[in-house]
Design a protein around this motif. Structure first.
Motif: not given
Length: 772
Positions: A309, A313, A331-332, A335, A338-339
């Motif tokens: 991230l 960014e 970015l959300e 994210s 990524q999770l």
């Protein structure tokens, strides 16, 4: 049964000798040689015990089977390599006890168990059955000759017969030891009958397997022979290589392509057809192209996602100024990936006017993920085959743009940009937006079907990003499959930063200049933004900067100047007179002229709505290329003014004595939408009451017959256009209060927002004589 004492013991590795058997064995271990020499020196008797572990070089008593064979040493000869070859004949089964080390070899006490030679009826039956199975075995086995059966069939003693048959079978040492330990002769015979039956079954299966292998070998040889013939024929026809090398290379590529099993079978089948068809045949080229497409597509190759991230960014901030809310949403999105490590996700659609950086945002997303980037433009696409491809029956058929893009990417998980998705149209050739539904549906695109490929292709790993200028032009079902990220446009400060950090360095490089050649002062950049461009994006700004660079390059190349400094004073020398004034607000308060805020496909804009009264019979004239919705808004505003004429101080009979002309300038530009309702009503009241409208006020909102002000869309874009136009007060529907937070903070600080529910509140704010 007799006991014999001090019999030398010879451990055997990997072999076993039955009673009445004569066998040569090679002896190399020193202890074994001493044991044999002792046996020869005395009565020639020696006890043979098999080792449990074949790899044991120095076996101890516990490492030997207790039941073995008492034997006689017939002869002993030394070989050239130092070992001894010994001829030994077995006498009887025996069991050793009292293990002792005598001199250099072990001796044991031996208890013998000689077999009975008597034959009863059961033994006779078992012997016949064993010989029958052994005969069958010798016929199918290549290990035993028929002479061996002849010699075995002459044996009349049941124990000896069993041991002799056992010696001919390919048994493991443990199985041979089990037979040796069977003292009951009938048990021994039954065990061997069962084993021979199993061996016959196994050998029958082996024969069938060998037959299948032989047939396959013959078929392969036949195919090879036919291919060689085909090569010779094709060579005679002019095909020098006979397609052999080409077909071999294609077959290798198919094997290495990672295709699913079904697709690989199709490719192999088409390749076989291609190999058999002469090169001069028209179908040969079609099949060859099809196979090329199949092996060129990525079926399993994937790039590894770089889900960092902080790095993402940094890339977004490096490539784009402002757009904080858009970056936050991206970015959300990253994210969540990524999770979850999910290959599926929403289809993003970046919507906004031209030149705001939609395409470059998609490139930044691809770079931040470490994926390949593919862009296809959908502007003007009206043929469904552009998406799904043509069927191979057509001349010049080829796959659609989706499959072409996947081939270009070379991986199954690129970032795929569908640029200008709102510009697709349809006609008699099909509806490409309907074909796009399958591409953008995560539940369907794992088996995307292209008419040319005709095999399911998995698009579920692809990250699709679409761009659009106007969401209303996208069909509802297609829009429903996408998550919209809106970009309204840039503020003056953001445009200035973009010009300084991105556009100027880029144009200097393209024109062969450096910062020492051309220097832009900050006020000059702001002047270019204010007086030479009027847009939501930065394309016109980049063109104006390129114009400055071209003129500077000419001055430097001609030797007139070594360096050029661009300031506010010298800017007109490069760009000419100012094209726009800073702000379009009226210089004085006007009667019957209201400033409305509009949302267009290229961003926000301001509209001057003019109302003129003339003697007549109440005719309503609408000009300015207005759409149906805007015409209805004008009718609604007029009806509202008529219903409230008395409270507004207007002669209620004005509709019978005056013609009303409503005009929106820039008549060549189509205009439509309900949000001009309060602006038209304000202009009407101003004209009918002869009250000027405050020049610094802009407004937007839909009006009802009762005078209610309804919410509108595109507030951010409209507010930015109001700020560019120099307005200071913005009248908004109260329900749009929640949208004010989307406006950049520096813009909010310079504007005053007035939230209203009723048209009378609008009039109180906008008309000069009414108090705020």
């Amino acid at each position: 049964m007799a006991l014999r004492h001090n019999i030398p013991l010879l451990p055997l590795r990997g072999i076993l000798i039955y009673p009445t058997m004569t066998l040569h064995i090679d002896v190399g271990r020193e202890r074994s040689v001493f044991a044999i020499e002792h046996a020869i020196a005395n009565n020639n008797l020696i006890f043979l015990a098999t080792q449990i572990d074949l790899n044991d070089e120095d076996p101890q008593p516990e490492d030997l089977y207790h039941l073995g064979t008492l034997a006689i040493v017939k002869s002993m000869t030394q070989l050239p390599n130092g070992t001894y070859r010994v001829l030994i004949e077995g006498i009887e089964r025996a069991e050793w006890t009292d293990y002792e080390e005598a001199d250099l070899y072990p001796v044991v006490t031996v208890n013998g168990f000689p077999d009975s030679t008597a034959v009863d009826s059961e033994s006779e039956a078992l012997m016949r059955t064993l010989l029958m199975h052994f005969k069958k075995y010798t016929k199918v086995s290549k290990r035993i000759t028929e002479d061996a059966y002849t010699s075995v069939s002459a044996i009349s003693e049941p124990g000896r017969l069993a041991d002799t048959v056992a010696s001919h079978l390919p048994l493991k040492i443990r199985a041979k030891q089990d037979i040796l330990e069977m003292r009951n002769i009938n048990d021994r015979l039954e065990w061997l009958i069962s084993r021979l039956y199993n061996e016959q079954e196994v050998m029958g299966l082996e024969q069938k397997i060998n037959e299948r292998v032989r047939e396959a070998m013959e078929r392969t040889q036949k195919e090879f022979y036919l291919r060689e013939q085909m090569k010779a024929i094709q060579t005679e026809l002019g095909d020098k290589d006979g397609k052999g090398l080409e077909v071999q290379a294609l077959r290798q590529r198919i094997a290495e392509s990672g295709m699913p099993e079904g697709v690989m079978q199709t490719a192999e089948r088409e390749l076989d057809r291609y190999e058999k068809i002469p090169s001069a045949a028209a179908e040969s080229g079609i099949i060859r192209s099809y196979i090329d497409w199949l092996v060129s597509l990525p079926w399993s190759d994937a790039s590894k996602d770089q889900l960092d991230l902080d790095r993402s960014e940094m890339i977004l901030n490096r490539d784009h100024e402002g757009l904080d809310s858009v970056k936050e949403r991206i970015l959300e999105f990253l994210s969540v990936r990524q999770l979850t490590y999910s290959l599926r996700g929403p289809i993003l659609c970046i919507e906004g006017p031209p030149g705001v950086g939609k395409t470059s945002l998609a490139k930044s997303i691809a770079e931040s993920l470490g994926r390949k980037f593919v862009r296809i433009s959908l502007g003007g696409v009206r043929d469904e085959s552009e998406i799904r491809g043509h069927r191979r029956t057509y001349v010049g058929a080829m796959p659609g743009r989706i499959i072409q893009g996947m081939k270009k990417a070379g991986t199954v998980n690129p970032v795929f940009l569908l640029d200008e998705i709102d510009k697709m149209s349809n006609d008699f050739r099909g509806d490409p937006s309907s074909a796009m539904l399958e591409v953008l549906d995560p539940e369907q695109n794992s088996t995307f079907s292209d008419h040319y490929i005709e095999e399911p292709y998995d698009l579920s790993n692809v990250l699709f990003i679409a761009t659009a200028n106007d969401l209303s032009a996208i069909p509802g079902p297609l829009r429903d499959r996408m998550e919209i990220i809106s970009i309204a446009g840039y503020t003056e400060l953001e445009k200035t930063a973009i010009a300084a950090n991105h556009l100027i360095p880029k144009q200097l490089k393209e024109h062969g200049l450096t910062k020492t050649h051309v220097k832009f002062q900050q006020p000059a950049i702001l002047d270019v933004v204010r007086y030479y461009t009027r847009e939501a994006g930065v394309r016109s700004l980049e063109r104006e900067i390129a114009k400055v660079c071209r003129k500077s390059a000419r001055l430097i190349a001609s030797g007139k100047k070594k360096s050029v400094t661009i300031s506010s004073k010298t800017l007109e020398n490069f760009l000419g007179k100012k094209k726009f004034s800073h702000g379009q607000a009226e210089t004085t308060n006007q009667i019957g002229v209201a400033t409305g805020l509009a949302y267009t496909a290229v961003g926000g804009d301001t509209l001057q709505i003019e109302v003129s009264l003339s003697p007549g019979k109440g005719k309503l004239i609408l000009t300015g290329k207005l759409g149906d919705v805007m015409k209805e808004s004008a009718q609604t505003a007029l009806s509202y003014v008529r219903s409230r004429a008395e409270s507004l101080g207007i002669d209620s009979s004005f509709y019978e004595t005056k013609d009303i002309h409503i005009h929106v300038p820039q008549g060549a530009v189509p205009k439509d939408g309900p949000s001009a309702g309060v602006t038209i009503a304000t202009a009407l009241v101003s004209a009918l009451t002869n009250c000027p409208i405050r020049r610094e006020v802009g407004m937007t909102g839909e009006i009802t017959l009762r005078g209610r002000v309804l919410p509108i869309g595109g507030l951010k874009e409209k507010t930015l256009s109001a700020h560019r136009a120099g307005l200071r007060v913005i009248i908004l529907p109260k329900e749009n209060e929640r949208d004010i937070d989307d406006v950049p903070e520096e813009i909010r600080e310079e504007l005053s927002f007035k939230l209203v529910d009723d048209a009378e509140e609008v009039l109180a704010i906008a008309l000069e004589e009414r108090e705020l």
